[in-house]
Design an enzyme around this catalytic site. Sequence first.
Site, PDB file in Angstrom:
ATOM      1  N   GLY A 220       0.803  -1.231   0.000  1.00 44.92           N
ATOM      2  CA  GLY A 220       0.000   0.000   0.000  1.00 44.92           C
ATOM      3  C   GLY A 220       0.830   1.272   0.000  1.00 44.92           C
TER       4      GLY A 220
ATOM      5  N   ARG B  84      -1.886  -8.319  -2.465  1.00 44.45           N
ATOM      6  CA  ARG B  84      -1.886  -8.481  -3.920  1.00 44.45           C
ATOM      7  C   ARG B  84      -0.964  -9.618  -4.313  1.00 44.45           C
ATOM      8  NH1 ARG B  84      -0.941  -2.238  -4.682  1.00 44.45           N
ATOM      9  NH2 ARG B  84      -2.856  -1.615  -3.686  1.00 44.45           N
TER      10      ARG B  84
ATOM     11  N   TYR C 284     -14.514   5.543   6.989  1.00 38.65           N
ATOM     12  CA  TYR C 284     -13.068   5.507   7.252  1.00 38.65           C
ATOM     13  C   TYR C 284     -12.780   6.050   8.652  1.00 38.65           C
ATOM     14  CZ  TYR C 284      -8.122   6.757   6.635  1.00 38.65           C
ATOM     15  OH  TYR C 284      -6.766   6.886   6.770  1.00 38.65           O
TER      16      TYR C 284
ATOM     17  N   LYS D  59     -11.240   4.328  11.989  1.00 44.37           N
ATOM     18  CA  LYS D  59      -9.975   4.815  12.559  1.00 44.37           C
ATOM     19  C   LYS D  59     -10.148   5.161  14.044  1.00 44.37           C
ATOM     20  CE  LYS D  59      -7.215   4.002   9.433  1.00 44.37           C
ATOM     21  NZ  LYS D  59      -6.085   3.102   9.654  1.00 44.37           N
TER      22      LYS D  59
HETATM   23  N1  SER Z   1      -4.771  10.297   3.250  1.00 43.17           N
HETATM   24  C1  SER Z   1      -5.879   9.711   3.933  1.00 43.17           C
HETATM   25  C2  SER Z   1      -7.112   9.791   3.131  1.00 43.17           C
HETATM   26  O1  SER Z   1      -7.272  10.765   2.437  1.00 43.17           O
HETATM   27  C3  SER Z   1      -6.099  10.402   5.258  1.00 43.17           C
HETATM   28  O2  SER Z   1      -5.838   9.532   6.271  1.00 43.17           O
HETATM   29  O3  SER Z   1      -7.920   8.921   3.220  1.00 43.17           O
END
Ligand code: SER
Length: 318
Positions: free
Chosen positions: A11, A36, A142, A146
């Site tokens: 990643g 992958r 997201y 988190k």
């Molecule tokens: N760079 C990340 C995103 O935009 C932020 O944690 O999802």
Amino acid sequence: MKKILVTGATGQIGTELVTALRERYGADNVVAAGHRAQADRELRESGPYCTLDVRDAPELEQVVREHRIDTIFHMAALLSATAEKNPWLAWDVNMNGLLTVLEVAREHRCAIFSPSSIGAFGPGTPADDTPQDTIQRPTTMYGITKLSGELLCDYYFRRFGIDARGLRFPGLISWKTPPGGGTTDYAVEIFHAAIKERRYECFLKEGTRLDMMYMPDALRAAIELMEVEPSRLAHRNAFNVTAMSFAPEEIAAEIRKHIPDFSMSYKVDPVRQAIADSWPHHMDDSAARREWGWKPEYDLAAMVKEMLEKLGEQKREG
Ligand code: SER
């Protein structure tokens, strides 16, 4: 000697983190695990590599046992924009993946690095000088994963004594790895477009100010945090860290100092704009500075200069 496993090794952060860790601790002591089938050649050839689904506990346990892993950098996760496209998959990978890693760590007494993000904050968070400890209530899947991950790491430390540490990363910028489906990806795309076409169409609107960091600083932050004497850490997990804060027009102006005919227009993506609008403008990272000596090396000007130099060299080499 540390024996490290990096999940999400193919990643955005993982790819470069593996290289940095192999340089520091020796190639054989860093196992890269990616989902992958086609791992980057350098990753496969520079040290041990395996494919792994982080939700698969027996598979993960086998890797940890076989390589006598004592530290896990758990980087496997879906980023913000990808997570909004498939929130159920984001929950599954980000939450069940972390829980699986924490459970294996509990069994084998491993230390864990688990990255959080500016995405763990929400619209009710103070956007300027966002404190280390404040209201969070994120509104994206997201962010929800988190924030839950931060709490889960704290819980595993308090309840089971697992040495789980982490940082709230801002948008990360690198010339080596492409962005991976995040809201801050524009700050990487802009360089490629500037060098290739001398113009860029930005998907966030003018004035959208967000925290950012150049990848070498981000890698150093993760490694330094994991090396700190535990007694120095009051927070341990989810440290605010930042290096710069800018809006699209400010990075464009900085690029124009090197490429005077560079131009930028806007075509706002409502999904990513709404995500960005719910995030802080600038985090206060004084807890990280105080507790473990965090200090960024690159500001906007230094980052832009090096990004253009490196990508320019890459283009000339073909
Ligand atoms: N760079 C990340 C995103 O935009 C932020 O944690 O999802």
